[in-house]
Structure formats: C-alpha cells, structure tokens
Design a protein around this motif. Structure first.
Motif, short mmCIF file in Angstrom:
data_model
loop_
_atom_site.label_atom_id
_atom_site.label_comp_id
_atom_site.label_asym_id
_atom_site.label_seq_id
_atom_site.Cartn_x
_atom_site.Cartn_y
_atom_site.Cartn_z
N ARG A 154 0.83 -1.20 0.00
CA ARG A 154 0.00 0.00 0.00
C ARG A 154 0.86 1.25 0.00
O ARG A 154 0.55 2.22 -0.68
CB ARG A 154 -0.93 0.02 1.21
N TRP A 208 0.69 4.10 -2.86
CA TRP A 208 0.47 5.54 -2.60
C TRP A 208 1.65 6.36 -3.10
O TRP A 208 1.48 7.47 -3.61
CB TRP A 208 0.22 5.79 -1.12
N THR A 209 2.86 5.82 -2.96
CA THR A 209 4.04 6.51 -3.48
C THR A 209 3.95 6.63 -5.00
O THR A 209 4.28 7.68 -5.57
CB THR A 209 5.32 5.75 -3.09
N ALA A 258 -2.15 12.04 -2.10
CA ALA A 258 -1.32 10.84 -2.06
C ALA A 258 -0.13 11.03 -1.11
O ALA A 258 0.24 10.11 -0.38
CB ALA A 258 -0.84 10.48 -3.46
N ALA A 261 -1.37 10.58 2.35
CA ALA A 261 -1.58 9.16 2.62
C ALA A 261 -0.26 8.46 2.91
O ALA A 261 -0.19 7.58 3.79
CB ALA A 261 -2.29 8.49 1.45
N MET A 262 0.79 8.86 2.22
CA MET A 262 2.12 8.31 2.50
C MET A 262 2.57 8.66 3.91
O MET A 262 3.08 7.81 4.64
CB MET A 262 3.14 8.84 1.49
N HIS A 289 0.95 6.60 6.58
CA HIS A 289 1.51 5.26 6.77
C HIS A 289 2.57 5.24 7.87
O HIS A 289 2.76 4.22 8.51
CB HIS A 289 2.11 4.74 5.47
N GLU A 293 -8.96 5.01 4.21
CA GLU A 293 -8.18 4.75 3.01
C GLU A 293 -9.09 4.57 1.80
O GLU A 293 -8.80 5.08 0.71
CB GLU A 293 -7.31 3.50 3.19
N THR A 311 -10.35 8.00 0.72
CA THR A 311 -9.29 8.75 0.07
C THR A 311 -9.03 8.23 -1.35
O THR A 311 -8.95 9.00 -2.31
CB THR A 311 -8.00 8.67 0.90
N ALA A 312 -8.92 6.92 -1.48
CA ALA A 312 -8.69 6.34 -2.80
C ALA A 312 -9.90 6.55 -3.72
O ALA A 312 -9.73 6.80 -4.92
CB ALA A 312 -8.38 4.85 -2.67
N VAL A 364 -4.23 4.13 -8.35
CA VAL A 364 -5.39 4.35 -7.48
C VAL A 364 -6.34 3.16 -7.55
O VAL A 364 -6.85 2.69 -6.52
CB VAL A 364 -6.12 5.66 -7.85
N ILE A 417 -5.03 0.39 -5.46
CA ILE A 417 -5.29 0.61 -4.03
C ILE A 417 -6.73 0.22 -3.70
O ILE A 417 -6.99 -0.46 -2.70
CB ILE A 417 -5.01 2.07 -3.64
#
Length: 185
Positions: free
Chosen positions: A21, A25-26, A65, A68-69, A72, A85, A88-89, A141, A144
């Motif tokens: 994940r 996201w990266t 994104a 979100a990283m 993590h 998550e 967001t995705a 995306v 994810i």
C-alpha cells in the motif's frame, strides 16, 4: 498466512500489505507529480477551464497521495485497510475518472491532439509524460481500491492472487472504451 497476504485471521494488517500500500500511494504521488510537471511545463496560457481543471486535479492528487504516505508512518493501523483509506482512494479515483477524459480528448490538445497529414486526421500524443503519468496514476489508485476490496471481505480463498490487478485492467478498459466512443462519433 504468508508475509504477502493482506490480513491475518485476527484482522490485523501484515507487513506485505503495509509495504504494497505504501508503494502504491508513493506511485500515485510520483505519477501525479510527473503529470503536473509535464502539464505546467508547456508554454501555454492556462486560459481554459479544462486546462485549469487538469492543473487542479493533478495537484490535489499529488497532495492527497503524499498525505496518505505520511499517514503510513504516523498511524498505519488507523489508515491501511480502513474506510479512511477507501474514501481517500475513492476521491482520487473520482478525480482521475473525471480528469482522464479531459486530458485524453484530442480536441482539447492537452496530452493528445489531432494532426492533419495529407488531408487525413491523425491522433498523436503531444505530451507523453502527461499522457502516461495520468494513466499510471489512475491505475495505481485502482490498485489501491482493489486491495481494499480484497481486504474488507472479498472471499480471498476463492479469488486468484492477482485480483487487484484485474480490477485495474477492468477500470482501464472502461476508460479506454469511453475514449474510443469519442473517436467513433
């Protein structure tokens, strides 16, 4: 369970899911940054709403994104495989679903354009980094979202291990179908 399985029987997230994940996201952040950089590097005046929309959704995608990283590292147990998550995705999927047709429309001449050769129309890629960056961000995306669907209760015992990849292929095919309808008419 193996290290790459998504959830264990007690519902906790494994190291394989955390790493996958985070990498996804990266990828979204990097491909969004490439798309944004490619778009703003052109010597165009951003005087149309469509050009401003491309700048807006690629910028927002990159920022979301990146956040979100960071999540993590800050609170992985509260984010990964949770509704936050998915929301967001899903938001990013909506951005890319609404943005890809604008970017890929040859009439807009943003990533794809129309060239005339010997009185015949020819579609050509004008901005390859924007073209491929947008597609790769969108597919990341969708990856994810596919992973989330797998984690929340899709019957993993009956599903092949590449379920998320098939979700990505299906979603990409839907966008390609929508684009080809534009060319046909």
């Amino acid at each position: 369970m193996t290290e790459n399985s998504s959830t264990m029987s007690n519902g906790t997230t494994t190291a394989g899911t955390l790493e996958n994940r985070f990498l996804a996201w990266t990828a979204v952040a990097c491909f969004s940054a490439v798309s944004l950089g490619a778009h703003i590097s052109w010597d165009w005046f951003y005087d149309t709403a469509k050009e401003r929309w491309v700048t807006a959704f690629t910028s927002l995608s990159m920022i979301i994104a990146f956040l979100a990283m960071v999540a993590h590292f800050v609170a992985p147990d509260a984010i990964i495989g949770k509704p936050a998550e998915a929301a967001t995705a899903s938001l990013l999927a909506l951005f890319w679903t609404a943005g890809l047709p604008v970017v890929m429309n040859p009439d807009n001449a943003i990533a794809v354009g129309i060239a005339r050769v010997d009185n015949m129309k020819s579609f050509t890629i004008l901005n390859a980094n924007l073209y491929f960056g947008c597609w790769l961000a969108f597919l990341s995306v969708v990856y994810i979202l596919g992973g989330y669907v797998r984690d929340i209760g899709y019957d993993i015992t009956r599903a092949p291990p590449k379920t998320a990849a098939w979700f990505a292929i299906t979603s990409g095919s839907v966008v390609v179908l929508g684009s080809s309808c534009k060319f046909f008419y």
